[in-house]
Enzyme design. Structure first.
Site, PDB file in Angstrom:
ATOM      1  N   LYS A  44     -47.568  -3.987  29.921  1.00  0.00           N
ATOM      2  CA  LYS A  44     -47.481  -4.016  31.390  1.00  0.00           C
ATOM      3  C   LYS A  44     -46.334  -4.895  31.903  1.00  0.00           C
ATOM      4  CE  LYS A  44     -51.998  -2.481  32.939  1.00  0.00           C
ATOM      5  NZ  LYS A  44     -52.779  -2.347  31.684  1.00  0.00           N
ATOM      6  N   GLU A  66     -52.702  -4.750  43.627  1.00  0.00           N
ATOM      7  CA  GLU A  66     -54.144  -4.788  43.393  1.00  0.00           C
ATOM      8  C   GLU A  66     -54.341  -4.876  41.889  1.00  0.00           C
ATOM      9  OE1 GLU A  66     -52.571  -1.886  44.225  1.00  0.00           O
ATOM     10  OE2 GLU A  66     -52.740  -1.115  42.170  1.00  0.00           O
ATOM     11  N   SER A  69     -50.294  -0.288  22.554  1.00  0.00           N
ATOM     12  CA  SER A  69     -49.951  -0.808  23.886  1.00  0.00           C
ATOM     13  C   SER A  69     -50.290  -2.281  24.088  1.00  0.00           C
ATOM     14  CB  SER A  69     -50.622   0.047  24.963  1.00  0.00           C
ATOM     15  OG  SER A  69     -52.023   0.122  24.748  1.00  0.00           O
TER      16      SER A  69
END
Ligand code: PLP
Length: 430
Positions: A116, A138, A403
């Site tokens: 991320k 958010e 990931s």
């Protein structure tokens, strides 16, 4: 069809050269100027929000091509994030089910332990170039909030993270991380007090504050330009992995795979391989099973619809309301999927498969035990698919995007699965 040898390449080269040649110009064509990937994407916004998104779009188009921006982002990737992350050959894991070689792109070794940060650092740098002072987003499980708070700390910006009260109570460690990094965690107290309300609250804040702030979405989702921007920033994964794999083996992998939640780590991995002779697999969570509410397999069970300002596949009821979703991996339980995935599926370029909670957990324990890598439960879905692929194909190679790392998951896993006693983990692999 495979082509492992020089002779195969001569014989089948023409075939392969042409097979995906339509994708040579893919990045120039998709998305279109107004943010469409074929029939999906777009920006369906209330009138008042249009200027904010247009400003972000114009700025990104102008800035992302500048040498100054690109060089600065390269430096950040190298010195702060620790990129390039390695590609690793799982020699022991590959021996369990035959002779298909499994490779991992190690995004778990990216700073903060997952992919991320790749787009959060890009979004933060864009904000800096635009002269903004604040990052807004958010978060559901808190992973995106922590990555964005990290970027805000790096750039010396304010950071407001909107989070449902229910999620705040559930995700204490990530709430604490965000606060330590200097972010404001703003509780959202209306409706179900979870992710959907947090998205609404973040949009409201963006509307009020867009002169000083930029909204940073957590995946390849939302109205244009965010699906494109996040995809571009995440493409560093596939660009690196493609070169690394070629350097290690001299050929392309037969297949690449990644888990699909909103779709950012997978698109980052897939897009650089689109024009190559490589089969591509997106892996969605089947959770507890096929019943509504037991899974979040949008590609398998969804239909075309509109959510949060863009068109894509959705798990929705007859009235277009999102259906309840579930996965053991909190990063994968979203009722929609990035519009580019819907497009790539329609084109037939990416295959979408499902993996259940139990299969993902078995893969979690196998990767831990045979390779010394504890994966995120999200990523374990992609590893489980690779094991299935290896069992079926017995030969060739598959490159999996790992990931994230599993440190965030071990308390939950231990409580529910112990150390994996119920799975078969002993294999004679010599
Ligand atoms: C958030 C997350 C995902 C899912 O998000 P995508 O946008 O689909 O990549 C997958 N893996 C990890 C480790 C995550 O934190």
């Amino acid at each position: 069809m495979k082509c492992d040898t020089i002779i195969d390449n001569v014989i089948f080269g023409g075939f392969y050269m042409n097979q995906y040649k339509d994708f040579d110009n893919y990045l120039k064509e998709f998305p279109s100027k107004d943010g469409y990937f074929g029939a999906y994407g777009g920006a369906y916004l209330p009138e008042e929000l249009i200027p904010a998104f247009r400003e972000a779009d114009d700025a990104y188009e102008a800035i992302c091509h500048s040498a100054q921006f690109i060089n600065e982002l390269r430096r950040i990737r190298k010195e702060f994030q620790g990129r390039p992350t390695p590609v690793y050959h799982c020699e022991r894991l590959s021996k369990i089910f035959g002779n298909c070689q499994i490779y991992l792109k190690r995004e778990d070794l990216n700073h903060t332990g997952a992919h991320k940060l790749n787009h959060c650092m890009g979004e933060g740098l864009l904000a800096k170039f635009m002269g903004k002072k604040k990052l807004i987003a958010e978060t559901g499980a808190g992973q995106h909030g922590v990555a964005l708070a990290t970027a805000a700390a790096y750039f010396g910006m304010e950071c407001d993270i909107y989070m449902g009260e229910v999620d705040i109570a559930k995700q204490q460690p990530n709430v604490i991380r965000m606060k330590m990094l200097g972010a404001n965690v703003v509780p959202v107290t209306h409706g179900l007090k979870t992710l959907k309300e947090a998205v609404d609250a973040a949009f409201d804040a963006y509307l009020k504050e867009y002169k000083d702030a930029i909204y940073c979405i957590g995946s390849t989702l939302g109205p244009h330009p965010f699906p494109k921007m996040v995809r571009d920033f995440q493409s560093v994964i596939g660009i690196e992995a493609r070169e690394q794999f070629m350097e290690m083996t001299g050929i392309m992998p037969d297949a690449v795979a990644a888990c699909v939640g909103g779709g950012s780590n997978s698109l980052g991995m897939f897009v650089p391989f689109l024009a190559d002779p490589v089969e591509i697999y997106g892996v969605e969570p089947l959770g507890r099973g096929e019943k509504t509410g037991d899974h979040a397999a949008t590609m398998k069970f969804g239909t075309k619809g509109r959510l949060h300002g863009f068109d894509s596949y959705l798990l929705q009821d007859e009235n277009g309301e999102p259906l309840p979703v579930y996965s053991i991996a909190s990063g994968l339980d979203y009722p929609g999927v990035g519009p580019e995935h819907a497009h790539l599926r329609d084109l037939g370029r990416v295959h979408y498969e499902v993996v259940s909670d139990e299969e993902a957990m078995e893969a979690f324990f196998l990767l831990s035990r045979y390779e010394g890598i504890i994966p995120a439960i999200e990523s374990s879905h992609a590893v489980a698919f690779a094991l299935r692929y290896a069992k079926e194909h017995k030969t060739g190679s598959i490159l999996v995007n790992l990931s994230g790392r599993g440190d965030k998951d071990i308390d939950y896993v231990y409580e529910n699965y112990g150390c994996g006693e119920k799975f078969k983990l002993d294999y004679d692999i010599k």
